[in-house]
Design an enzyme around this catalytic site. Structure first.
Site, PDB file in Angstrom:
ATOM      1  N   THR A  11       0.859  -1.196   0.000  1.00 32.38           N
ATOM      2  CA  THR A  11       0.000   0.000   0.000  1.00 32.38           C
ATOM      3  C   THR A  11       0.897   1.249   0.000  1.00 32.38           C
ATOM      4  O   THR A  11       2.112   1.147   0.168  1.00 32.38           O
ATOM      5  CB  THR A  11      -0.920   0.072   1.254  1.00 32.38           C
ATOM      6  OG1 THR A  11      -0.098   0.030   2.422  1.00 32.38           O
ATOM      7  CG2 THR A  11      -1.913  -1.080   1.304  1.00 32.38           C
ATOM      8  N   GLY A  12       0.271   2.389  -0.158  1.00 32.41           N
ATOM      9  CA  GLY A  12       0.960   3.668   0.037  1.00 32.41           C
ATOM     10  C   GLY A  12       2.219   3.838  -0.803  1.00 32.41           C
ATOM     11  O   GLY A  12       2.264   3.482  -1.978  1.00 32.41           O
TER      12      GLY A  12
ATOM     13  N   ALA B 261       7.754  -8.440   8.678  1.00 30.45           N
ATOM     14  CA  ALA B 261       9.080  -8.034   8.187  1.00 30.45           C
ATOM     15  C   ALA B 261      10.082  -7.813   9.323  1.00 30.45           C
ATOM     16  O   ALA B 261      11.284  -7.845   9.098  1.00 30.45           O
ATOM     17  CB  ALA B 261       8.964  -6.746   7.364  1.00 30.45           C
TER      18      ALA B 261
ATOM     19  N   TYR C 198       3.968  15.750  15.484  1.00 32.60           N
ATOM     20  CA  TYR C 198       4.682  14.912  14.511  1.00 32.60           C
ATOM     21  C   TYR C 198       6.205  15.019  14.674  1.00 32.60           C
ATOM     22  O   TYR C 198       6.803  14.221  15.380  1.00 32.60           O
ATOM     23  CB  TYR C 198       4.233  15.189  13.052  1.00 32.60           C
ATOM     24  CG  TYR C 198       4.697  14.045  12.170  1.00 32.60           C
ATOM     25  CD1 TYR C 198       3.856  12.971  11.896  1.00 32.60           C
ATOM     26  CD2 TYR C 198       6.016  13.980  11.699  1.00 32.60           C
ATOM     27  CE1 TYR C 198       4.311  11.867  11.170  1.00 32.60           C
ATOM     28  CE2 TYR C 198       6.483  12.894  10.980  1.00 32.60           C
ATOM     29  CZ  TYR C 198       5.629  11.848  10.714  1.00 32.60           C
ATOM     30  OH  TYR C 198       6.094  10.758  10.025  1.00 32.60           O
TER      31      TYR C 198
ATOM     32  N   LYS D 224      11.726   9.127  13.478  1.00 36.50           N
ATOM     33  CA  LYS D 224      12.218   9.552  12.164  1.00 36.50           C
ATOM     34  C   LYS D 224      13.654  10.088  12.264  1.00 36.50           C
ATOM     35  O   LYS D 224      14.460   9.877  11.361  1.00 36.50           O
ATOM     36  CB  LYS D 224      11.283  10.599  11.546  1.00 36.50           C
ATOM     37  CG  LYS D 224       9.925  10.041  11.107  1.00 36.50           C
ATOM     38  CD  LYS D 224      10.049   8.925  10.074  1.00 36.50           C
ATOM     39  CE  LYS D 224       8.718   8.470   9.508  1.00 36.50           C
ATOM     40  NZ  LYS D 224       8.841   7.211   8.728  1.00 36.50           N
TER      41      LYS D 224
ATOM     42  N   THR E  20      -3.000   7.980   3.758  1.00 35.34           N
ATOM     43  CA  THR E  20      -2.746   6.538   3.722  1.00 35.34           C
ATOM     44  C   THR E  20      -3.308   5.991   5.021  1.00 35.34           C
ATOM     45  O   THR E  20      -3.746   6.751   5.886  1.00 35.34           O
ATOM     46  CB  THR E  20      -1.237   6.184   3.659  1.00 35.34           C
ATOM     47  OG1 THR E  20      -0.615   6.642   4.866  1.00 35.34           O
ATOM     48  CG2 THR E  20      -0.541   6.820   2.460  1.00 35.34           C
TER      49      THR E  20
END
Ligand code: NAI
Ligand code: NA
Length: 395
Positions: A50-51, A111, A234, A243, A274
Site C-alpha cells: 500500500t501507500g 518483516a 509529529y 524519524k 494513507t
C-alpha cells in the site's frame, strides 16, 4: 458477494478487490505515461502493498522493467470475508507484472522477524542472485523485537508539553479542539523501536552478509517533516524521534555499504492520505487544507506521482538535490513558502461550517475510501464480486 465500506473511525473493515485492482492499474498507467526510467533492475520493497511502498514497486516494475520482490503484512480473504487492501493490491500488481513479462514474487508476513528476513534472503539467492535497490517503507504500530522477543508499541504523542490544536473528523467534517498528553514512561524509546532505523539496518545487514547486494546498490527509506502546526505531535513528537533515528541510520548504513560502492538515503515525502497518516491527530485537517491549496496551484501529487518523480528526477535523474541534512526532498512542493503561507492562513479560520469550502474534505474522504478500493471511478459496486483473490506467487 457485494462488498460495501464498513468504517470504524479511521479504519475501514472491508475492502473491494475490483476497486483495489483498478487503483493499481491506474498507477501502472500513470508510470507508463511518464516514460522509461533508467533505474534499478532487481528491487526489494519492504512494505510493498500500500501507500508509498506499493508506488515504489509499481514505479520500479513499470518504469524500469524491474524484477520485484515485495514484503508486506496483510490479511488474505476468506469465503465471505474480504482481505485487506494490500493483499488485493498485490494480487492485482502481480497479475499485471506477469502479463508484462516481469518477475514478481511476494512474501506476506512480519518483516520485523528473522523468519521473514530469512525467507527473503533465500528467495533472492534462488531467483535474483542480488538486488540493486532496497526500498524500506514500513508503517506499523507494533514491533516484536527479533532478538529479545519484546513487543513494542509506538505512540503518537508530543514530547514535553500537552499539545492542543484543531483536528477534523473527516467522516463528518466536524472540526474540534483536541488536547494530546505528552509522552510518558518509555513511550519515546518504544516508538523509536518500532518506527526508527534498527530494523532497516537489520535488513541491510542480512542482505550484505549474504552478499545479496549488487555493486553500487542503493537503499531508501521514507520520512516526513511537515508544517509548524503539526510539529508538536509529529516531527517534535514521539514519531519524529523515530524519524530522527531512521534518518541517522541512513548514515550508518551508507558507511556499511561503502565497501560495495552502495548508498543509503532517506527521502522526505509529502503528506498524503494513507492508512498510516489517517491515524495521526491534527494531520487530516492539515491534509485537507493542503490538498485544496496544492490542487488550486496544480501541484498536487499522490503516492505514485511522488515516487515516479523521486525515481525519474532524483534517484535516477542525476540530481539528488540533498538538503543540509543529506536527505532527498520530494516534499519540496508541499513545503514551498507560498503553499505553507496559504495553508497557515486557512488553518486559523477553519471551522466545521467553512471547512467544506476552504478545505478539500471531499478529496480527503475520497482518497480514504480509495485506499480500500471504494469510490474508484469505473467500478461497478452493485456487481457481485469474488472476494477470494489469490496473489499468484502466494498459493
Ligand atoms: P502504509 O500503511 O500505506 O504502508 C505500510 C506498508 O507496511 C504496508 O505494505 C504494510 O503491509 C506494511 N507493513 C506494516 N507492518 C508490517 C510488518 N510488520 N511486516 C511487513 N510489512 C508490514 O503507509 P505509508 O503511508 O505508505 O508509509 C510508508 C512510509 O512512508 C512510512 O515510513 C511513513 O512514515 C512514510 N511517510 C508517510 C507519509 C504519509 O503522509 N502517509 C509522508 C511521508 C512519509
Ligand atoms: Na508503504
Amino acid at each position: 458477494m457485494i462488498i460495501e465500506p464498513r468504517t470504524r473511525g479511521f479504519i475501514c473493515l472491508t475492502s473491494h478487490p475490483v476497486g483495489c485492482e483498478q487503483n493499481v492499474i491506474n498507477q501502472i498507467e500513470y508510470v507508463k505515461s511518464k516514460g522509461k526510467i533508467e533505474g534499478a533492475k532487481k528491487v526489494l520493497v519492504i512494505g510493498a502493498s500500500t501507500g508509498f511502498g506499493l508506488a515504489s514497486r509499481i514505479s520500479s516494475a513499470f518504469g524500469s522493467d524491474a524484477a520485484t520482490i515485495g514484503v508486506f503484512f496483510d490479511k488474505p480473504a476468506t469465503e465471505g470475508r474480504p482481505g485487506s487492501p494490500g493483499f488485493y493490491n498485490t494480487a492485482a500488481f502481480e497479475k499485471q507484472a506477469i502479463a508484462a513479462g516481469l518477475y514478481a514474487k511476494s512474501i506476506n508476513g512480519d518483516a520485523f522477524s528473522n523468519e521473514i528476513k530469512e525467507q527473503v534472503v533465500n528467495l533472492i539467492k534462488e531467483d535474483l542472485g542480488q538486488v540493486d535497490l532496497v526500498i524500506y517503507s514500513l508503517a506499523s504500530p507494533v514491533r516484536t523485537h527479533p532478538v529479545t522477543g519484546k513487543r513494542y508499541k509506538s505512540v503518537l504523542k508530543p514530547i514535553g508539553d500537552v499539545f492542543s490544536n484543531k483536528t477534523v473528523d473527516f467522516h463528518t467534517g466536524k472540526v474540534s479542539e483536541i488536547s494530546i498528553n505528552p509522552a510518558e514512561g518509555e513511550d519515546v524509546e518504544n516508538t523509536i523501536n518500532v518506527m526508527g532505523g534498527e530494523d532497516w539496518k537489520m535488513w541491510m545487514d542480512a542482505l550484505q552478509s549474504e552478499n545479496l547486494l549488487a555493486e553500487g546498490a542503493t537503499t531508501v527509506a521514507y520520512s516526513y517533516i511537515g508544517p509548524e502546526v503539526t510539529k508538536p505531535v509529529y516531527r517534535n513528537g514521539t514519531i519524529g524521534a523515530a524519524k530522527d533515528h531512521l534518518e541517522a541510520t541512513a548514515f550508518t548504513i551508507a558507511d556499511d555499504l561503502k565497501s560495495i560502492g552502495g548508498k543509503a538515503f532517506v527521502s522526505v515525502n509529502k503528506a498524503l492520505v494513507t492508512q498510516a497518516s489517517s491515524a495521526i491527530p491534527v494531520i487530516p485537517l492539515y491534509i485537507s487544507l493542503l490538498y485544496k491549496v496544492m490542487k488550486a496551484k496544480g501541484i498536487h501529487e499522490g503516492c505514485i506521482e511522488q515516487i515516479q518523480r523521486l525515481y525519474s528526477e532524483r534517484l535516477f535523474g542525476g540530481d539528488l538535490a540533498l538538503d543540509e541534512k543529506g536527505r532527498i526532498r520530494v516534499d519540496d512542493w508541499e513545503m514551498r513558502e507560498d503553499v505553507q503561507a496559504e495553508v497557515n492562513k486557512l488553518w486559523k479560520t477553519a471551522t466545521t461550517e467553512n471547512l467544506s469550502e476552504i478545505g478539500d474534505l471531499e478529496g480527503y474522504s475520497n482518497d480514504f475510501y480509495n485506499l480500500f478500493g471504494f469510490k474508484v471511478d469505473g467500478v461497478d459496486y452493485d456487481a457481485d464480486v469474488n472476494e477470494v483473490v489469490n496473489v499468484p506467487s502466494i498459493q
